[in-house]
Design a protein around this motif. Structure first.
Motif, short mmCIF file in Angstrom:
data_model
loop_
_atom_site.label_atom_id
_atom_site.label_comp_id
_atom_site.label_asym_id
_atom_site.label_seq_id
_atom_site.Cartn_x
_atom_site.Cartn_y
_atom_site.Cartn_z
N THR A 313 0.70 -0.85 0.36
CA THR A 313 0.17 0.10 -0.02
C THR A 313 1.39 1.04 -0.04
O THR A 313 0.69 2.33 -0.87
CB THR A 313 -0.93 0.14 1.41
OG1 THR A 313 -2.16 -1.59 1.13
CG2 THR A 313 -1.31 1.10 1.08
N MET A 314 1.93 0.86 0.94
CA MET A 314 2.52 2.24 0.90
C MET A 314 3.54 2.43 -0.32
O MET A 314 3.80 4.20 -1.01
CB MET A 314 4.16 2.42 2.34
CG MET A 314 4.94 3.49 2.71
SD MET A 314 6.43 3.15 3.28
CE MET A 314 6.92 1.78 2.13
N VAL A 315 3.95 1.74 -1.12
CA VAL A 315 5.03 1.88 -2.49
C VAL A 315 3.88 1.99 -3.41
O VAL A 315 4.25 3.31 -4.13
CB VAL A 315 4.99 0.22 -2.89
CG1 VAL A 315 5.76 0.84 -4.36
CG2 VAL A 315 6.19 0.63 -2.04
N PHE A 316 2.31 1.77 -3.26
CA PHE A 316 1.72 2.28 -4.45
C PHE A 316 1.28 3.73 -4.12
O PHE A 316 1.10 4.44 -5.31
CB PHE A 316 0.36 1.77 -4.45
CG PHE A 316 0.52 0.07 -5.32
CD1 PHE A 316 0.14 0.64 -6.83
CD2 PHE A 316 0.12 -1.27 -4.59
CE1 PHE A 316 0.64 -0.73 -7.48
CE2 PHE A 316 0.43 -1.71 -5.17
CZ PHE A 316 0.45 -1.49 -7.36
N LEU A 406 11.96 11.43 -1.01
CA LEU A 406 13.31 10.26 -0.92
C LEU A 406 14.05 10.04 -2.25
O LEU A 406 14.48 9.87 -2.99
CB LEU A 406 13.64 9.56 -0.20
CG LEU A 406 13.88 8.38 -0.46
CD1 LEU A 406 15.64 9.65 0.50
CD2 LEU A 406 13.71 7.08 0.77
N THR A 407 12.81 9.53 -3.32
CA THR A 407 13.21 9.44 -4.62
C THR A 407 12.71 10.16 -5.81
O THR A 407 12.92 9.45 -6.92
CB THR A 407 11.75 7.49 -4.58
OG1 THR A 407 10.63 8.14 -4.22
CG2 THR A 407 12.26 6.44 -3.81
N LEU A 408 12.24 11.17 -5.36
CA LEU A 408 11.67 12.56 -6.78
C LEU A 408 13.10 12.92 -7.34
O LEU A 408 12.87 12.87 -8.59
CB LEU A 408 11.74 13.57 -5.66
CG LEU A 408 11.22 15.25 -6.30
CD1 LEU A 408 9.97 14.40 -7.91
CD2 LEU A 408 10.43 15.74 -5.91
N PRO A 409 14.09 12.42 -6.79
CA PRO A 409 15.37 13.07 -7.67
C PRO A 409 15.59 11.96 -8.01
O PRO A 409 15.89 12.00 -9.61
CB PRO A 409 17.02 13.10 -6.77
CG PRO A 409 16.11 13.40 -5.39
CD PRO A 409 15.01 12.59 -5.68
N ILE A 410 15.71 10.74 -8.26
CA ILE A 410 15.72 9.28 -8.90
C ILE A 410 15.09 9.44 -9.94
O ILE A 410 15.13 9.14 -11.58
CB ILE A 410 15.00 8.07 -8.53
CG1 ILE A 410 15.90 7.71 -7.28
CG2 ILE A 410 15.27 6.99 -8.76
CD1 ILE A 410 16.09 6.40 -6.55
N VAL A 411 13.76 10.18 -10.10
CA VAL A 411 12.51 9.95 -11.21
C VAL A 411 12.74 11.15 -11.97
O VAL A 411 12.64 11.25 -12.85
CB VAL A 411 11.48 10.03 -10.63
CG1 VAL A 411 10.14 10.58 -11.93
CG2 VAL A 411 10.53 8.77 -9.98
N LEU A 459 13.05 2.65 -10.50
CA LEU A 459 14.03 2.31 -9.09
C LEU A 459 14.10 3.31 -8.11
O LEU A 459 14.12 2.40 -7.05
CB LEU A 459 15.23 3.23 -10.33
CG LEU A 459 16.05 3.07 -11.37
CD1 LEU A 459 16.76 4.12 -11.74
CD2 LEU A 459 16.71 1.82 -10.92
N ALA A 460 12.91 4.06 -8.25
CA ALA A 460 11.64 4.69 -7.36
C ALA A 460 11.69 3.66 -6.54
O ALA A 460 11.52 3.75 -5.00
CB ALA A 460 11.00 5.02 -7.66
N ILE A 461 10.63 2.54 -6.93
CA ILE A 461 10.03 1.01 -5.95
C ILE A 461 10.78 0.37 -5.40
O ILE A 461 11.17 0.22 -4.40
CB ILE A 461 8.91 0.84 -6.92
CG1 ILE A 461 7.66 1.56 -7.51
CG2 ILE A 461 8.75 -0.91 -6.21
CD1 ILE A 461 7.00 0.58 -8.73
#
Length: 556
Positions: A313-316, A406-411, A459-461
């Protein structure tokens, strides 16, 4: 030889060997985790062991499962108080799972092989999995109903009678869970809503005649709910009393007889009497329960379904948040922003954000998202609930938002690189045919860059699913009382705390009071987390490949 080196073949073999070695290491690690973890659910044989020490008055009897064995110097055994002859240099000791923690005070213990008699595996040894206190090992004596013996262990159908009565007890517990999670839960939610309505009358300026009528309505509805709860409570008490009707009398290793209420039992097995067909069935059943049940005994027993559900759920939710923001930011930086000093500074900042320790994001999420934004939301929309916070406390939404940050820079980086790889001739051709810059971007460029966007999401997931440190501050807990998605409106509860596989591994591995019991669950949970990440990534990769083929054929 020189010609061979000049041909480049050695470097090809070197790279191939490095890739092969890496694959061996990866699959070896995964195999080790799988064997150590999933092997725990195999119904191992239970040994009956006698130990005859020279100075003991009577042999010591042990009943338990072999966990592992090791050879140690005899001096080490002597230092720990064991009686080992001076002529012996090395001794073998075995770690046995003895269970019966409520009777003996210890669940696991080491014993020397030196004075052990040959191990026996009697078929009449039962392994009882309980709701509390872990496993129980012993030999059956009798089955009792309301204190009266209804069957003895000598009867041929004794085990079948035990299973029948346990199935009855489990069915009653299912009814109890339905009542507690259904009607009683609905009553409690309604009572809480009435309490908030009543408090709202005290906070807001309401005309007295309106407030008086509203209080009368609340009082009448509360009385009706209390009466309904009283009826359900009587039914619930009757169910609990019926679970204590049957008792199984067992004889443990020291000869004492212990009565175990069937209502406290999850499963009874006789692994030494199982056939080669029964054990695989038992293994699948226990593994399935591990994947679908809730945890027990400080997370050292039971299942991990709430942790799996919370992680997915958190990942989605994180993916839904980070994808549009990351893509729009990358499109602006690449297609609209003026390429100058400020743009270069922004890009450098984005690259640096990717290297910031994750715990820093957790601290920021706790301070800004939880305390500032959540506290403001509570003051504006949930005033009647204060001082108990609704959104001003860690929860699913803040955990997902923190991971999105946290994953925004990756995208951003992945999307921008995908946009930069599209040939300028495609843009020029679209503009030459009369399309505007906006139409060229959204109908030509963005579809072609979709595979790169999906790569960023993949990569973010992978990064988000394995994070633990920031989640400990913004919404993940040891045990969540309810799932974030259920049948209660609005169905998705972003304010609820969740369980997470990564934090579950940390908690079981480092915070468990029973280390040996928790060890195989750490491996099993880690394997489930790896499988979950692989499944999520494979799903995203499949979507990316389909999009790549779709737009490649369209461009051709």
């Amino acid at each position: 030889m020189k010609q061979w080196f000049k041909s480049g073949a050695p470097w090809i073999w070197l790279n191939g060997g490095a890739v092969a070695l890496s694959m061996i290491m990866v699959f070896g690690l995964i195999g080790l985790i799988a064997v150590r973890g999933f092997g725990h659910f195999w119904p191992s044989d239970v040994a009956y062991i006698e130990i005859n020490e020279p100075q003991a008055d009577a042999p010591q009897v042990l009943i338990g499962e072999l966990v592992r064995s090791q050879v140690i110097p005899a001096a080490v055994a002597r230092d720990s108080g064991e009686q080992v002859p001076e002529s012996v240099d090395l001794v073998t000791r075995h770690l046995l799972k003895l269970g019966n923690r409520d009777q003996t005070g210890q669940d696991f213990s080491w014993f020397l092989q030196l004075y052990m008699e040959p191990w026996e595996y009697p078929e009449n040894i039962y392994v009882i999995e309980r709701r509390e206190w872990g496993n129980f090992y012993g030999q059956p004596v009798a089955l009792l109903e309301n204190g009266d013996v209804v069957a003895t262990a000598e009867q041929a159908d004794f085990f079948d009678q035990v299973q029948t009565r346990i199935e009855r007890s489990l069915s009653i517990y299912d009814d109890i869970e339905d009542l507690e999670g259904g009607e009683i839960s609905d009553i409690n939610r309604t009572l809480e809503r009435l309490r908030l309505d009543e408090r709202g009358l005290a906070i807001r300026e309401v005309p007295e005649e309106v407030a008086s009528a509203e209080r009368d309505r609340i009082a009448a509805e509360r009385e009706s709910l209390n009466n309904s709860y009283g009826v359900i409570r009587q039914e619930l008490d009757a169910l609990y009393d019926s679970t204590r009707r049957d008792t199984l009398r067992m004889r443990i290793s020291d000869g004492r007889e212990v009565d175990i209420t069937l209502g406290t039992i999850v499963r009874v097995t006789a692994p030494n009497a199982m056939s080669g067909f029964d054990k695989p069935l038992q293994y699948v059943e226990r593994l399935w329960e591990f994947m679908t049940d809730e945890p027990r005994e400080a997370n050292t027993e039971g299942g991990i379904f709430p942790a799996i559900f919370g992680t997915v759920t958190m990942v989605f939710v994180m993916s839904i948040i980070v994808t549009p923001f990351g893509i729009l930011a990358a499109i602006y930086l690449r297609e609209y922003a003026k390429q100058g000093l400020m743009t270069r500074i922004i890009r450098i900042s984005v690259y640096n954000l990717a290297g910031v320790p994750s715990i820093v994001y957790g601290v920021f999420g706790l301070g800004f998202f939880v305390y500032f934004l959540g506290g403001s939301i509570d003051e504006m929309f949930y005033e009647t609930s204060l001082p108990t916070p609704t959104f001003g406390t860690p929860g699913l939404f803040w955990a997902s938002l923190t991971l999105a940050l946290l994953t925004l820079p990756i995208v951003i980086v992945s999307t921008e690189e995908g946009l930069s790889r599209i040939p300028s001739t495609i843009r020029q051709g679209s503009l030459a045919l009369g399309a505007t810059k906006s139409e060229t971007l959204w109908k030509v460029i963005v579809p072609l860059a979709t595979p790169a966007m999906m790569t960023g999401l993949i990569l973010a997931i992978a990064r988000a699913a394995g994070e633990v440190a920031p989640l400990m501050l913004v919404g993940v807990v040891k045990l969540a009382p309810s799932l974030p998605v259920d049948g209660e409106f609005p169905f998705i509860h972003l304010d609820r705390k969740i369980m997470h596989l990564g934090f579950h591994i940390y908690d079981v591995g480092f915070q468990s009071p029973n280390v040996e019991a928790a060890r195989p669950l750490v491996y099993a949970t880690a394997m489930v987390l790896v499988m979950l990440i692989v499944i999520l990534n494979l799903t995203a990769i499949s979507i990316r490949n389909r999009l790549r083929e779709k737009y490649r054929s369209a461009s051709d």
